[in-house]
Write a protein that holds these residues in place. Structure first.
Motif, short mmCIF file in Angstrom:
data_model
loop_
_atom_site.label_atom_id
_atom_site.label_comp_id
_atom_site.label_asym_id
_atom_site.label_seq_id
_atom_site.Cartn_x
_atom_site.Cartn_y
_atom_site.Cartn_z
N TYR A 26 60.54 12.60 6.14
CA TYR A 26 61.88 12.54 5.57
C TYR A 26 61.84 12.80 4.07
N HIS A 27 62.86 13.51 3.60
CA HIS A 27 63.10 13.69 2.17
C HIS A 27 64.57 13.41 1.93
N LEU A 28 64.87 12.33 1.18
CA LEU A 28 66.24 11.92 0.93
C LEU A 28 66.53 11.94 -0.57
N SER A 29 67.79 12.06 -0.91
CA SER A 29 68.21 11.92 -2.29
C SER A 29 68.24 10.44 -2.66
N ARG A 70 71.14 10.39 1.03
CA ARG A 70 71.52 11.56 1.84
C ARG A 70 70.28 12.37 2.18
N MET A 71 70.17 12.74 3.47
CA MET A 71 69.00 13.46 3.93
C MET A 71 68.99 14.89 3.40
N LYS A 72 67.93 15.23 2.69
CA LYS A 72 67.75 16.60 2.20
C LYS A 72 66.97 17.46 3.18
N ASN A 73 65.95 16.87 3.79
CA ASN A 73 65.11 17.63 4.70
C ASN A 73 64.38 16.65 5.62
N SER A 108 74.85 14.95 6.54
CA SER A 108 73.85 15.99 6.27
C SER A 108 73.82 16.94 7.45
N ARG A 158 66.37 24.54 12.23
CA ARG A 158 66.99 23.32 12.73
C ARG A 158 66.86 23.19 14.24
N ASP A 179 64.21 10.81 -5.83
CA ASP A 179 64.18 11.21 -4.43
C ASP A 179 63.25 10.29 -3.63
#
Length: 506
Positions: free
Chosen positions: A239-242, A246-249, A202, A3, A224
């Motif tokens: 970006y990877h969101l649900s 909500r941000m997953k990664n 997140s 992070r 996703d």
């Protein structure tokens, strides 16, 4: 990527992401005005001679809830809302925008229920729109339109027009631009709410606030959401969101690309950033003016791991430019297949500037479907399909997986906009198409079905009928376009030509 390292990279990105140009802040400070009445007067004169330009005329007010007149019978299994978006506010005071991509966004909904259809349309109430409406004039420069005495731009969302796409995220709608935040919108009233903070709730918290979020997110069959945001320093945020947003990664990769990038693709394992042969080094002071096609620059493909958000390999393809891609999928050995609506140059991009002045270029290059295969051990093959193609669509349950059918719009005779729709079987080469006729300007059509079955359901889209100056919405059997629409419904007015949309079943 840990992070701390991500946020460090992100701070570099944030400093270079002020909009759709490598240095939008610098562009916004250019104060050379558009010649008084130039574009506005030219367009007004041309509109009198060419009624087809009505789709690019300025809109000043929202559209109240209105019932449509239906021809044919609405299927019993069709219930939900078709959302469409595009630029509608092209003029204020004596000025008209220089490029179609600059206009203030308007969201439209066509609600299907109980055998009836109702339309409404509202401007996306961005901070830019609200301030300029109150002032009665443009107060910010756009990517190409330079306003005398324009206010300085400190972050991209100050000039975010939210005019390019709309997607459902949970029980909300997000309207999207190319280089700033999504706007959250009420699906029923179309009232704008607020910019979405992508990192909220997140681990990314405030670090993603205001970051570029492209207008073409991809939703995999599990729900996703994947997307990218390109920055002027050559880096891209991934970006990877649900499904609920909500941000997953998230991660930053060095794409090494400073041109225009509008779309991308996913497979079940990878993200594909397909970088066209464009550079920002041409003549002109505006971003689109300066964007030029480099005939010696390969089109590059970056293959990025979806789980790690890291670049795994790259490919070089012959020079080309595409606004849009349909789908990508890969075999067990890593061979990747994808399609593109490919142009041989950038004239289509610049034609969207000419049309704002009322100029119709009959010789603009057309795109055609190209099927690419990226070999697992390197190298590629490509197959050109005869006929024009744009706005490619596949079934939602096949995004990132093997598809056979590809739905597109096309041109037969109209030089201004699409006039036909087509279904291509990529396995057999069989084509099923419907020509609306020279009196119609045809917009993107979308697939709607309640079955996970390729070829089922309907193809739905809007078209502007020039003689009556009305917009109609048209419904086709997805497996038989050539029979024509099984239902057509008419608005008592026209709405401006837009870009993208989606159908949300109820």
């Amino acid at each position: 990527m840990n992070r701390r390292h991500f946020i460090k990279n992100l701070s570099m990105v944030a400093g270079s992401s002020l909009a759709m140009a490598p240095n939008m802040q610098a562009l916004a400070k250019i104060v050379e005005p558009t010649p008084p009445l130039s574009s506005k007067a030219q367009f007004a004169r041309s509109l009198k001679k060419n009624p087809g330009l009505i789709g690019f005329a300025n809109i000043t007010e929202n559209f109240a809830l209105t019932g449509l007149t239906i021809e044919g019978r609405m299927p019993d299994d069709l219930s939900g809302t078709f959302y469409r978006i595009g630029p509608a506010g092209h003029e204020r005071g004596d000025l008209r925008y220089q490029h179609l991509f600059e206009g203030d966004g308007m969201l439209h909904s066509f609600h299907f229920s109980g055998g009836k259809i109702f339309h409404q349309g509202k401007f996306i109430n961005t901070p830019k729109f609200a301030k300029e409406k109150q002032a009665g004039k443009f107060i910010y420069s756009g990517p190409d339109t330079k306003i005398s005495g324009a206010r300085a731009v400190h972050h991209a969302d100050e000039i975010n027009s939210s005019n390019t796409n709309v997607i459902s995220v949970g029980d909300k709608l997000w309207t999207l631009w190319e280089a700033g935040s999504p706007m959250q919108v009420n699906p029923q009233t179309l009232d704008s709410s607020h910019w979405v903070n992508l990192g909220q709730n997140s681990p990314f918290e405030q670090s993603l606030k205001g970051m570029p979020f492209s207008a073409h997110p991809k939703v995999d069959p599990g729900g996703d959401i994947f997307n990218f945001g390109l920055n002027g320093n050559g880096q891209a945020v991934l970006y990877h969101l649900s499904a609920n947003g909500r941000m997953k990664n998230a991660a930053v990769v060095n794409a090494g690309y400073r041109g225009m990038l509008h779309d991308f693709l996913i497979t079940h394992k990878h993200i594909l950033l397909i970088l066209p042969s464009l550079s920002p080094n041409g003549a002109g002071k505006g971003f689109f003016q300066r964007t030029r096609f480099e005939k010696e620059q390969p089109m590059r493909v970056l293959v990025i791991d979806k789980a790690e958000l890291t670049i795994k390999k790259g490919y070089q393809l012959p020079p080309g430019f595409a606004f849009h891609f349909g789908n990508a999928w890969e075999e067990r050995d890593g061979t990747i297949h994808f399609d593109a609506s490919l142009y041989p140059d950038d004239s289509s991009l610049h034609n969207l500037s000419a049309v704002m002045k009322g100029q119709v270029n009959k010789h603009t290059s057309r795109s055609q479907t190209v099927l690419y295969t990226l070999k697992a051990k390197g190298g590629f093959t490509q197959q050109y399909i005869d006929g024009d193609s744009e706005f490619p669509k596949v079934y939602d349950h096949l995004v990132g997986h093997r598809n056979r059918l590809l739905y597109t719009t096309g041109h037969k005779h109209n030089p201004l906009w699409a006039d036909s729709i087509r279904k291509l079987n990529t396995d057999t080469g069989a084509v099923d198409e419907y020509y609306y006729g020279e009196d119609y300007l045809v917009e993107e059509h979308v697939i709607t079905t309640n079955k996970a079955d390729e070829g089922s359901g309907y193809l739905l889209g809007t078209a502007l009928h020039l003689p009556s100056k009305r917009t109609c919405i048209n419904l086709f059997q997805a497996d038989n376009l050539s029979q024509g629409p099984i239902m057509r419904a008419w608005l008592p007015y026209h709405i401006p030509l837009g870009f993208h949309g989606n159908f949300q079943r109820s």
